[in-house]
Design a protein around this motif. Sequence first.
Motif, short mmCIF file in Angstrom:
data_model
loop_
_atom_site.label_atom_id
_atom_site.label_comp_id
_atom_site.label_asym_id
_atom_site.label_seq_id
_atom_site.Cartn_x
_atom_site.Cartn_y
_atom_site.Cartn_z
N LYS A 67 0.81 -1.21 -0.08
CA LYS A 67 -0.11 0.00 0.14
C LYS A 67 0.91 1.42 0.06
CE LYS A 67 -3.92 -2.14 2.06
NZ LYS A 67 -4.26 -2.71 3.58
N GLY A 68 2.17 1.11 0.02
CA GLY A 68 3.12 2.32 0.32
C GLY A 68 3.21 2.84 -1.17
N VAL A 69 4.52 3.65 -1.25
CA VAL A 69 5.05 4.26 -2.42
C VAL A 69 5.33 3.37 -3.44
CG1 VAL A 69 7.49 4.32 -1.80
CG2 VAL A 69 6.57 6.26 -2.94
N LEU A 70 5.81 2.01 -3.15
CA LEU A 70 6.14 1.15 -4.33
C LEU A 70 4.75 0.53 -4.83
CD1 LEU A 70 8.78 -0.85 -2.31
CD2 LEU A 70 8.87 0.52 -4.36
N SER A 71 3.58 1.34 -4.68
CA SER A 71 2.36 0.83 -5.28
C SER A 71 1.76 1.15 -6.60
CB SER A 71 1.14 0.45 -4.34
OG SER A 71 0.85 1.95 -3.78
N GLN A 72 2.89 2.24 -6.98
CA GLN A 72 2.57 3.12 -8.31
C GLN A 72 3.54 3.22 -8.91
OE1 GLN A 72 2.07 7.20 -6.35
NE2 GLN A 72 3.74 6.23 -5.29
N PRO A 73 3.62 3.05 -10.39
CA PRO A 73 4.98 3.22 -11.16
C PRO A 73 5.42 4.81 -11.25
CG PRO A 73 2.98 2.69 -12.63
CD PRO A 73 2.35 2.70 -11.35
N LEU A 74 6.65 4.84 -11.25
CA LEU A 74 7.24 6.38 -10.86
C LEU A 74 8.38 6.31 -12.20
CD1 LEU A 74 7.94 7.02 -7.24
CD2 LEU A 74 6.03 7.61 -8.48
N LYS A 75 8.45 7.59 -12.99
CA LYS A 75 9.32 7.85 -13.85
C LYS A 75 10.45 8.07 -13.08
CE LYS A 75 10.64 10.40 -17.77
NZ LYS A 75 12.05 10.82 -17.11
N ILE A 76 11.74 7.60 -13.21
CA ILE A 76 12.89 7.89 -12.49
C ILE A 76 13.72 8.97 -13.22
CG2 ILE A 76 14.79 7.04 -11.50
CD1 ILE A 76 13.33 4.64 -10.57
N ASP A 77 13.96 10.17 -12.62
CA ASP A 77 14.95 10.93 -13.44
C ASP A 77 16.44 10.50 -12.80
OD1 ASP A 77 13.10 12.61 -14.62
OD2 ASP A 77 12.43 13.17 -12.55
N LEU A 78 16.44 10.11 -11.51
CA LEU A 78 18.15 9.92 -11.06
C LEU A 78 17.95 8.85 -10.07
CD1 LEU A 78 20.49 12.65 -10.28
CD2 LEU A 78 19.98 10.97 -8.44
N ASN A 79 18.73 7.90 -10.11
CA ASN A 79 18.93 6.98 -9.01
C ASN A 79 20.53 6.85 -8.75
OD1 ASN A 79 20.06 3.90 -9.73
ND2 ASN A 79 18.97 5.08 -11.73
N ARG A 80 20.85 6.79 -7.64
CA ARG A 80 22.23 6.57 -7.37
C ARG A 80 22.43 5.42 -5.78
NH1 ARG A 80 25.06 8.73 -3.33
NH2 ARG A 80 23.55 10.39 -3.44
N SER A 81 23.13 4.55 -6.08
CA SER A 81 23.03 3.60 -4.92
C SER A 81 24.58 3.47 -4.43
CB SER A 81 22.61 2.21 -5.29
OG SER A 81 21.67 2.41 -5.66
N THR A 82 24.55 3.33 -2.96
CA THR A 82 26.01 3.09 -2.18
C THR A 82 25.63 1.56 -1.52
OG1 THR A 82 25.12 4.27 -0.39
CG2 THR A 82 26.36 5.45 -1.92
N ALA A 83 26.98 1.04 -1.19
CA ALA A 83 26.92 -0.45 -0.77
C ALA A 83 27.79 -0.42 0.53
CB ALA A 83 27.39 -1.23 -1.91
N ASP A 84 27.30 -0.90 1.55
CA ASP A 84 28.12 -1.24 2.78
C ASP A 84 28.21 -2.84 3.06
OD1 ASP A 84 28.41 -1.46 5.47
OD2 ASP A 84 27.42 0.16 6.10
N THR A 85 29.26 -3.14 2.70
CA THR A 85 29.43 -4.72 2.76
C THR A 85 29.62 -5.16 4.22
OG1 THR A 85 31.96 -4.43 2.44
CG2 THR A 85 30.45 -4.94 0.85
N VAL A 86 30.03 -4.30 5.40
CA VAL A 86 30.00 -4.66 6.74
C VAL A 86 28.57 -4.54 7.36
CG1 VAL A 86 30.90 -4.06 8.75
CG2 VAL A 86 32.19 -3.52 6.83
N ALA A 87 27.75 -3.73 7.12
CA ALA A 87 26.40 -3.87 7.60
C ALA A 87 25.48 -4.66 6.81
CB ALA A 87 25.99 -2.49 7.76
N CYS A 88 25.79 -5.08 5.52
CA CYS A 88 25.24 -5.95 4.53
C CYS A 88 23.97 -5.00 4.08
CB CYS A 88 25.12 -7.33 4.92
SG CYS A 88 24.92 -8.33 3.11
N ALA A 89 24.16 -4.06 3.69
CA ALA A 89 23.06 -3.03 3.22
C ALA A 89 23.48 -2.00 2.16
CB ALA A 89 22.77 -2.23 4.78
N SER A 90 22.20 -1.48 1.86
CA SER A 90 22.57 -0.53 0.68
C SER A 90 21.77 0.68 1.00
CB SER A 90 22.17 -1.05 -0.75
OG SER A 90 20.73 -1.38 -0.82
#
Length: 260
Positions: A67-90
């Motif tokens: 029911k949240g923000v992932l329940s509708q399609p969004l046109k993405i202008d920008l995405n950027r991801s970082t990775a934390d291998t110690v906490a195993c999280a992004s």
Amino acid sequence: MGAFLLTLTTILGGAATLASADCTREGLLAAANSYVAAVTAGKIDGLNLATTNFTYQENNKKADIKKGVLSQPLKIDLNRSTADTVACASYTMIISSTGAKPYVLAAQLRHPGNDTTVISTIDIIAATTGSLFFNAKQTLGYIQKEDWGTLAPENRPSRELLKKVGDAYLDMWTDAKAADTIPWGTQCERVEGSALTRPCGGSLPHGGSTKPNGNRRYVIDETVGSVDVLCSFDSLGNYPDSHEVRVEAGKVKYVHTITV
Ligand SMILES: *[C@@H]1O[C@H](CO)[C@@H](O)[C@H](O)[C@H]1NC(C)=O
Ligand SMILES: *[C@@H]1O[C@H](CO)[C@@H](O)[C@H](O)[C@H]1NC(C)=O
Ligand SMILES: *[C@@H]1O[C@H](CO)[C@@H](O)[C@H](O)[C@H]1NC(C)=O
């Protein structure tokens, strides 16, 4: 023979444990990309969510992912991801400025037992019209111009420094001395919602609030000098918040805040 089999079993068992022990950058970024695809599609089918104990949080509250923000399609202008291998999280930042409802999303994904193929937590701060200093187009304009390239090894801050800078930043509202412990770069830029301040070390808080910014969740990536902290911005009144700081060659270069 019995002893031999036992030894063999121990060796094989050990190998299996080793193979699954490492949380890899590639695995984390693949999972983050599956999240970006889910945001684009407005469908969670492509997300490998843990079947037991999966947690979805939106704006610091447990919620139904359907029911949240992932329940509708969004046109993405920008995405950027970082990775934390110690906490195993992004951490992934997404800007969607052209839809009926524009969004700036700060999301942290977590994985159980270093297995990046399974997502145990999706934790999103979802800013939209009405959020603090919200103007997705303006935010996009500033952030598109930034350079978040991988840092040369000699310019990478340590994990400890990144954690310290992230904490000191959030402590500025309660600790009068915190601002002076932060290594501000002279070319530093701060984008709070859509409000730009340059250099970012000017006009800083020096205490004044008695309520610390709490409930901090970290994603730290030394390769790009990033620390992202999701928190409850309690010093000014319980706002769901994301603060990301980039440190280059020991100095703060960028600060982004996404506050609901
Ligand atoms: C997860 O991976 C990290 C980085 O490779 C390692 O430091 C940590 O010990 C691993 N944790 C587990 C539970 O296997
Ligand atoms: C379930 O999730 C919570 C919070 O994400 C965690 O603290 C707890 O250890 C998890 N329990 C199991 C059985 O994995
Ligand atoms: C996300 O960002 C990457 C890197 O800039 C880009 O290649 C990709 O097309 C973007 N994905 C979406 C859905 O916009």
